[in-house]
Design a protein around this motif. Structure first.
Motif, PDB file in Angstrom:
ATOM      1  N   PHE A  13       0.877  -1.159   0.196  1.00  0.00           N
ATOM      2  CA  PHE A  13       0.037   0.149   0.187  1.00  0.00           C
ATOM      3  C   PHE A  13       1.006   1.041   0.080  1.00  0.00           C
ATOM      4  CE2 PHE A  13      -2.777  -3.033   2.217  1.00  0.00           C
ATOM      5  CZ  PHE A  13      -3.912  -3.156   1.369  1.00  0.00           C
ATOM      6  N   TYR A 143      -5.070   0.763  -7.340  1.00  0.00           N
ATOM      7  CA  TYR A 143      -6.574   0.661  -6.878  1.00  0.00           C
ATOM      8  C   TYR A 143      -6.695   1.443  -5.621  1.00  0.00           C
ATOM      9  CZ  TYR A 143     -10.828  -1.149  -4.969  1.00  0.00           C
ATOM     10  OH  TYR A 143     -12.224  -1.290  -4.722  1.00  0.00           O
ATOM     11  N   HIS A 145      -8.406   2.458  -2.397  1.00  0.00           N
ATOM     12  CA  HIS A 145      -8.806   1.571  -1.108  1.00  0.00           C
ATOM     13  C   HIS A 145      -9.617   2.578  -0.185  1.00  0.00           C
ATOM     14  CE1 HIS A 145      -7.324  -2.460  -1.908  1.00  0.00           C
ATOM     15  NE2 HIS A 145      -6.053  -1.617  -2.199  1.00  0.00           N
ATOM     16  N   PHE A 146      -8.998   3.863  -0.158  1.00  0.00           N
ATOM     17  CA  PHE A 146      -9.687   4.713   0.871  1.00  0.00           C
ATOM     18  C   PHE A 146      -9.493   6.344   0.236  1.00  0.00           C
ATOM     19  CE2 PHE A 146      -8.934   7.700   4.353  1.00  0.00           C
ATOM     20  CZ  PHE A 146     -10.129   7.742   5.040  1.00  0.00           C
ATOM     21  N   VAL A 166      -4.260   0.446   7.241  1.00  0.00           N
ATOM     22  CA  VAL A 166      -3.208  -0.309   6.415  1.00  0.00           C
ATOM     23  C   VAL A 166      -2.206  -1.258   7.207  1.00  0.00           C
ATOM     24  CG1 VAL A 166      -2.825   1.112   4.207  1.00  0.00           C
ATOM     25  CG2 VAL A 166      -1.518   1.539   6.405  1.00  0.00           C
TER      26      VAL A 166
END
Length: 182
Positions: A13, A143, A145-146, A166
């Motif tokens: 991440f 992508y 995620h948040f 994370v």
């Protein structure tokens, strides 16, 4: 397949933090707290931390010296990333409560920001003061995620709540020395 080269897509991440601008006192105080996140905490969770500012690259070094920030930092003077991510312009009056990362009161903080503009080594464009920032978690293959869009200067997402998402160990931002269990 072959392993990704070190630093290129090898992290699970990325935490991306878009700042209003480098001279904003709330941004400075938020980044001072981001600087307190030990690199080891991020590495253990396979996470990178990246801050994006909207000024010239000439302002990176003085900003990092001022805040103690030593993780990745980028600039986007044309605000293309801000636009693509839907980060707003203008301040909303709504309040999400006091930020755990903003220590200055509005008037002294604004005066301090102005003083830094006038006395700074690189007096010049530091970004659009109406541009709001935000916080994102991006992970594998870009992508998202948040995403949290800041609504006004003090509306930064609390750092520990993002770290928790994370899997990064929580950090004590109160200024007291923390006890690290080994």
């Amino acid at each position: 397949g072959p392993a990704a080269p070190e630093g290129v897509g090898s992290d699970l991440f990325s935490l991306l933090v878009g700042l209003q601008h480098f001279l904003c006192y709330t941004c400075q105080e938020y980044v001072e707290d981001l600087a307190k996140i030990p690199r080891s905490f991020l590495q253990e969770a396979n996470v990178t931390l990246r801050v994006i500012g909207q000024s010239s690259y000439h302002h990176i070094e003085p900003f990092c010296k001022l805040t103690g920030y030593c993780h990745e930092i980028y600039v986007d003077p044309e605000r293309e990333i801000y636009k693509r991510l839907g980060m707003k312009r203008g301040e909303e009056v709504t309040s999400s409560g006091p930020s755990p990362h903003v220590r200055s009161n509005i008037l002294p903080g604004s005066m301090w920001s102005l003083w830094r503009v006038v006395t700074g080594p690189l007096f010049g464009f530091q970004g659009d003061p109406g541009q709001q920032g935000g916080t994102l978690i991006v992970g594998p293959s870009h992508y998202i995620h948040f995403i949290h869009h800041d609504r006004n200067r003090p509306d930064h997402k609390p750092i520990n709540s993002v770290l928790q998402l994370v899997g990064v160990q929580q950090v004590d931002f109160t200024g007291r020395p923390s006890v690290i269990h080994v």
